[in-house]
Design a protein around this motif. Sequence first.
Motif, short mmCIF file in Angstrom:
data_model
loop_
_atom_site.label_atom_id
_atom_site.label_comp_id
_atom_site.label_asym_id
_atom_site.label_seq_id
_atom_site.Cartn_x
_atom_site.Cartn_y
_atom_site.Cartn_z
N ASP A 29 15.51 -8.66 6.05
CA ASP A 29 15.87 -8.72 4.64
C ASP A 29 14.80 -9.44 3.83
OD1 ASP A 29 18.22 -7.35 5.02
OD2 ASP A 29 19.46 -9.16 5.19
N TYR A 30 14.23 -10.47 4.44
CA TYR A 30 13.16 -11.22 3.78
C TYR A 30 11.90 -10.37 3.66
CZ TYR A 30 9.11 -14.31 3.53
OH TYR A 30 7.91 -14.87 3.20
N ILE A 31 11.50 -9.76 4.76
CA ILE A 31 10.24 -9.02 4.77
C ILE A 31 10.29 -7.77 3.91
CG2 ILE A 31 10.51 -7.45 6.75
CD1 ILE A 31 7.50 -9.78 6.17
N LYS A 32 11.48 -7.20 3.75
CA LYS A 32 11.64 -6.01 2.90
C LYS A 32 11.17 -6.28 1.47
CE LYS A 32 15.63 -4.15 5.40
NZ LYS A 32 17.10 -4.01 5.36
N ARG A 33 11.32 -7.52 1.03
CA ARG A 33 10.95 -7.87 -0.34
C ARG A 33 9.45 -8.15 -0.48
NH1 ARG A 33 15.51 -11.19 0.60
NH2 ARG A 33 14.18 -13.06 0.64
N LYS A 34 8.77 -8.25 0.65
CA LYS A 34 7.37 -8.69 0.61
C LYS A 34 6.37 -7.59 0.93
CE LYS A 34 8.79 -12.91 -0.08
NZ LYS A 34 8.56 -13.60 -1.36
N ILE A 35 6.79 -6.55 1.63
CA ILE A 35 5.84 -5.54 2.09
C ILE A 35 6.13 -4.19 1.44
CG2 ILE A 35 5.67 -6.71 4.31
CD1 ILE A 35 7.28 -4.45 5.56
N HIS A 36 5.17 -3.31 1.55
CA HIS A 36 5.43 -1.93 1.12
C HIS A 36 4.72 -0.96 2.06
CE1 HIS A 36 1.74 -3.06 -1.08
NE2 HIS A 36 1.42 -1.79 -1.03
N LEU A 37 5.19 0.27 2.05
CA LEU A 37 4.70 1.31 2.94
C LEU A 37 3.82 2.26 2.15
CD1 LEU A 37 5.04 2.40 5.90
CD2 LEU A 37 6.88 3.84 5.02
N ARG A 38 2.64 2.55 2.70
CA ARG A 38 1.72 3.45 2.01
C ARG A 38 1.30 4.57 2.96
NH1 ARG A 38 -3.10 0.67 -1.11
NH2 ARG A 38 -1.28 0.03 -2.33
N THR A 39 1.19 5.76 2.42
CA THR A 39 0.76 6.92 3.21
C THR A 39 -0.72 7.19 2.96
OG1 THR A 39 2.96 7.92 3.11
CG2 THR A 39 1.13 9.38 3.65
N TYR A 40 -1.46 7.42 4.04
CA TYR A 40 -2.89 7.74 3.96
C TYR A 40 -3.10 9.12 4.57
CZ TYR A 40 -3.61 2.80 2.95
OH TYR A 40 -3.58 1.55 2.38
N ASP A 41 -3.81 9.97 3.86
CA ASP A 41 -4.12 11.30 4.36
C ASP A 41 -5.21 11.23 5.43
OD1 ASP A 41 -2.31 12.60 2.68
OD2 ASP A 41 -3.76 12.65 1.03
N LYS A 42 -5.33 12.30 6.19
CA LYS A 42 -6.38 12.39 7.21
C LYS A 42 -7.74 12.12 6.60
CE LYS A 42 -8.41 15.61 10.55
NZ LYS A 42 -8.35 16.98 11.12
N ASN A 43 -8.51 11.25 7.24
CA ASN A 43 -9.87 10.85 6.85
C ASN A 43 -9.91 9.97 5.60
OD1 ASN A 43 -10.95 12.36 9.00
ND2 ASN A 43 -11.09 14.21 7.74
N GLN A 44 -8.78 9.51 5.12
CA GLN A 44 -8.77 8.61 3.97
C GLN A 44 -9.10 7.19 4.41
OE1 GLN A 44 -5.20 8.72 1.62
NE2 GLN A 44 -5.88 7.11 0.23
N ILE A 45 -9.97 6.53 3.65
CA ILE A 45 -10.37 5.16 3.96
C ILE A 45 -9.28 4.20 3.49
CG2 ILE A 45 -12.07 3.35 3.56
CD1 ILE A 45 -13.18 5.59 5.22
N ILE A 46 -8.91 3.28 4.36
CA ILE A 46 -7.91 2.26 4.02
C ILE A 46 -8.58 1.03 3.43
CG2 ILE A 46 -6.11 0.76 5.00
CD1 ILE A 46 -5.74 3.03 7.14
N TYR A 47 -9.68 0.62 4.02
CA TYR A 47 -10.50 -0.42 3.40
C TYR A 47 -11.95 -0.25 3.82
CZ TYR A 47 -9.54 -2.99 7.81
OH TYR A 47 -9.39 -3.35 9.12
N PHE A 48 -12.84 -0.83 3.01
CA PHE A 48 -14.28 -0.73 3.21
C PHE A 48 -14.86 -2.10 3.57
CE2 PHE A 48 -13.27 2.78 0.40
CZ PHE A 48 -14.13 3.80 0.79
N PRO A 49 -16.08 -2.11 4.16
CA PRO A 49 -16.76 -3.38 4.38
C PRO A 49 -17.00 -4.10 3.05
CG PRO A 49 -17.82 -1.63 5.62
CD PRO A 49 -16.83 -0.97 4.71
N LYS A 50 -17.00 -5.42 3.10
CA LYS A 50 -17.26 -6.31 1.96
C LYS A 50 -16.08 -6.42 0.99
CE LYS A 50 -22.27 -5.79 2.18
NZ LYS A 50 -23.53 -5.51 1.44
N GLU A 51 -14.99 -5.71 1.27
CA GLU A 51 -13.80 -5.90 0.45
C GLU A 51 -13.17 -7.26 0.77
OE1 GLU A 51 -10.84 -2.90 0.67
OE2 GLU A 51 -12.10 -1.34 -0.19
N LYS A 52 -12.59 -7.88 -0.24
CA LYS A 52 -11.87 -9.13 -0.02
C LYS A 52 -10.61 -8.85 0.81
CE LYS A 52 -9.71 -12.98 -2.48
NZ LYS A 52 -9.35 -13.55 -3.81
#
Length: 237
Positions: A29-52
């Motif tokens: 119940d606690y974590i439900k308020r803090k996180i979210h679910l995201r969908t990424y398509d095939k070959n989609q970048i989730i994060y890059f180098p040098k990102e904070k």
Amino acid sequence: MRNINERKEFDKTIEHDSFFSHFTSEFKDYIKRKIHLRTYDKNQIIYFPKEKITHVYIVHKGKIRITRVSETGKVVTFRHVITGDIFGDEVLLSKKQREEYAEAIIKSEVWLIPLMEFLKAKEENQIFAKLYEKKLMERCKEYEETFADSVFYTAIKRVARKIIREIKREINPTKKLVVTHQELANLLGIRRETITTCLKILEKEGFIEKKKGSIIIKNQINFENWIEKNNTIKGNH
């Protein structure tokens, strides 16, 4: 804000998630308020180098590759992250920004946990801490086995053992491993041409079937028995 139907679907997803299903109702119940679910398509970048670094990620469903690219363009794939795995947690090594790419190999659903909430859960929730520790140990074991194989075994044995390990890690009733020749070469530190030769031999033996972008295990028991019997050590050809 989510509407009632979205809230119910989100709650259901948490309850059946391979990672969060281990926790108490109070924590969920606690974590439900803090996180979210995201969908990424095939070959989609989730994060890059040098990102904070702002979030830590847990795979709800799918498969992610973690890679680093040199200034000369050479690609090193460190690992494949699958359902239930954590990634993007290098903040624990006092890193403040990313050094690698994270990219969806197939269409994937990923939990995004704000950095401070991840650190809080790790420190204050015993179940979370133990489960995270288990994930880290699995990651270390994977690296150790890959390194040991590179020292002791011939290329074909290394390829065969890696295929079996990856299949066993995944919830995969079809025994289909989504990986290209180049990706397997990157994971093992073996030339792509050598990977292709090894896969041709394994296919000729009837253990695998090559498809574009994937490998299908045809008889896992026979394949594993062959691996154990074909215990060829480097230098003992």
